[in-house]
Design a protein around this motif. Structure first.
Motif, PDB file in Angstrom:
ATOM      1  N   SER A   1      -3.012 -27.621  10.885  1.00  0.00           N
ATOM      2  CA  SER A   1      -2.737 -28.301   9.615  1.00  0.00           C
ATOM      3  C   SER A   1      -1.504 -27.750   8.918  1.00  0.00           C
ATOM      4  CB  SER A   1      -3.956 -28.217   8.694  1.00  0.00           C
ATOM      5  OG  SER A   1      -4.276 -26.876   8.397  1.00  0.00           O
TER       6      SER A   1
ATOM      7  N   ALA B   1       0.038 -25.486   1.453  1.00  0.00           N
ATOM      8  CA  ALA B   1      -0.744 -25.814   2.643  1.00  0.00           C
ATOM      9  C   ALA B   1      -1.740 -24.706   2.979  1.00  0.00           C
ATOM     10  CB  ALA B   1       0.183 -26.059   3.828  1.00  0.00           C
TER      11      ALA B   1
ATOM     12  N   GLY C   1      -5.516 -25.459   1.980  1.00  0.00           N
ATOM     13  CA  GLY C   1      -6.320 -25.617   3.188  1.00  0.00           C
ATOM     14  C   GLY C   1      -7.430 -24.588   3.284  1.00  0.00           C
TER      15      GLY C   1
ATOM     16  N   ASP D   1      -7.809 -24.768  12.951  1.00  0.00           N
ATOM     17  CA  ASP D   1      -7.490 -25.700  11.866  1.00  0.00           C
ATOM     18  C   ASP D   1      -6.315 -25.199  11.031  1.00  0.00           C
ATOM     19  OD1 ASP D   1      -9.446 -27.463  12.591  1.00  0.00           O
ATOM     20  OD2 ASP D   1     -10.936 -26.713  11.170  1.00  0.00           O
ATOM     21  N   GLY D   2      -6.307 -23.898  10.764  1.00  0.00           N
ATOM     22  CA  GLY D   2      -5.205 -23.328   9.991  1.00  0.00           C
ATOM     23  C   GLY D   2      -3.877 -23.473  10.706  1.00  0.00           C
TER      24      GLY D   2
ATOM     25  N   SER E   1     -10.134 -25.415   0.748  1.00  0.00           N
ATOM     26  CA  SER E   1     -10.872 -26.591   1.198  1.00  0.00           C
ATOM     27  C   SER E   1     -11.836 -26.243   2.333  1.00  0.00           C
ATOM     28  CB  SER E   1      -9.874 -27.656   1.669  1.00  0.00           C
ATOM     29  OG  SER E   1     -10.546 -28.778   2.177  1.00  0.00           O
TER      30      SER E   1
END
Length: 247
Positions: free
Chosen positions: A44, A69, A73, A40-41, A76
């Motif tokens: 995104s 970001a 991120g 995901d890192g 989150s």
């Protein structure tokens, strides 16, 4: 004379190349979650910085977008993992407390229930009761939690540990596209980021498939194609915004 497969020397039938013992499934799940967090890192952050790079070549804007970001991120992801694991662990702890109360208040009924579980699996009634009795003497709560609910009270996940692990995994994955967009010369930023991101996605996709026992090539293909589409989409949008004069 000894030496047969059923001799005393052969009581331990665990294979050397197979994982045994408690916690194996939990550790594999944590490792898979870490791989997904890193994935995901990578995706995104890469998508965001490539989009910004398509709109502007200003290093300050790229740095601000990259930091936002990565930090946004990671927080989150950590918050989402904390909430998710908190809900799961709260439910597990409630079930553990309920089972503990039932064992104190109606031990005979619980013993019969445990014996019934093993009997339903094909064990004879007498053997099932004997197994239930021996397990109850050894660890009544653990036996009931495992047989009835599939819960190991020693493996209830900590929300804080999950959040921290998710945060670290995301940052580790995000570091590659962040460095790839900031360090190269202006003309190389986007192609270097594309290449580094897709290579990293191939690695995490393959590792995730390996840990899950799935076929590696299809998993790598899916994640690389998906990542490439995401990067192309954000770059095209950023380029259009930059050339149109909107930004």
């Amino acid at each position: 004379m000894g030496g047969g497969p059923d001799s005393t020397a052969g009581i331990n039938h665990q294979h050397a190349n197979e994982p045994h013992g408690s916690g194996i499934a939990t550790r594999l799940n944590w490792l898979r979650a870490g791989v997904l967090g890193a994935n995901d890192g990578i995706v995104s952050v890469a998508a965001i910085v490539v989009g910004v790079a398509g709109a502007t070549s200003d290093v300050g804007a790229l740095l601000a977008a990259t930091l936002a970001a990565v930090i946004g991120g990671a927080i989150s992801m950590a918050l989402g993992e904390y909430v998710s694991v908190s809900s799961s662990s709260d439910s597990q702890n409630a079930l553990i407390a309920k089972e503990s109360r039932e064992l104190e208040q109606m031990p005979e009924e619980e013993l019969a229930e445990l014996a019934g579980i093993y009997e339903s699996k094909g064990v004879s009634a007498a053997t099932a009761r004997q197994v239930a009795l021996e397990l109850t003497r050894h660890n009544a709560l653990g036996a009931h939690l495992e047989a009835e609910l599939g819960i190991d009270p020693n493996e209830v996940a900590s929300p804080w540990h999950a959040a921290f692990a998710s945060f670290i995994a995301f940052v580790a994955g995000a570091a590659l596209p962040a460095l790839a967009i900031l360090l190269p010369a202006e003309g190389l930023r986007v192609p270097v980021t594309f290449a580094a991101t897709l290579l990293a996605l191939a690695g995490t996709g393959g590792l995730g498939a390996y840990l899950g026992g799935a076929r590696i090539l299809p998993a790598v293909t899916r994640v690389v194609i998906g990542g490439a589409l995401a990067l192309m989409a954000t770059f095209l949008i950023g380029s259009w915004l930059g050339t149109s004069g909107i930004v």
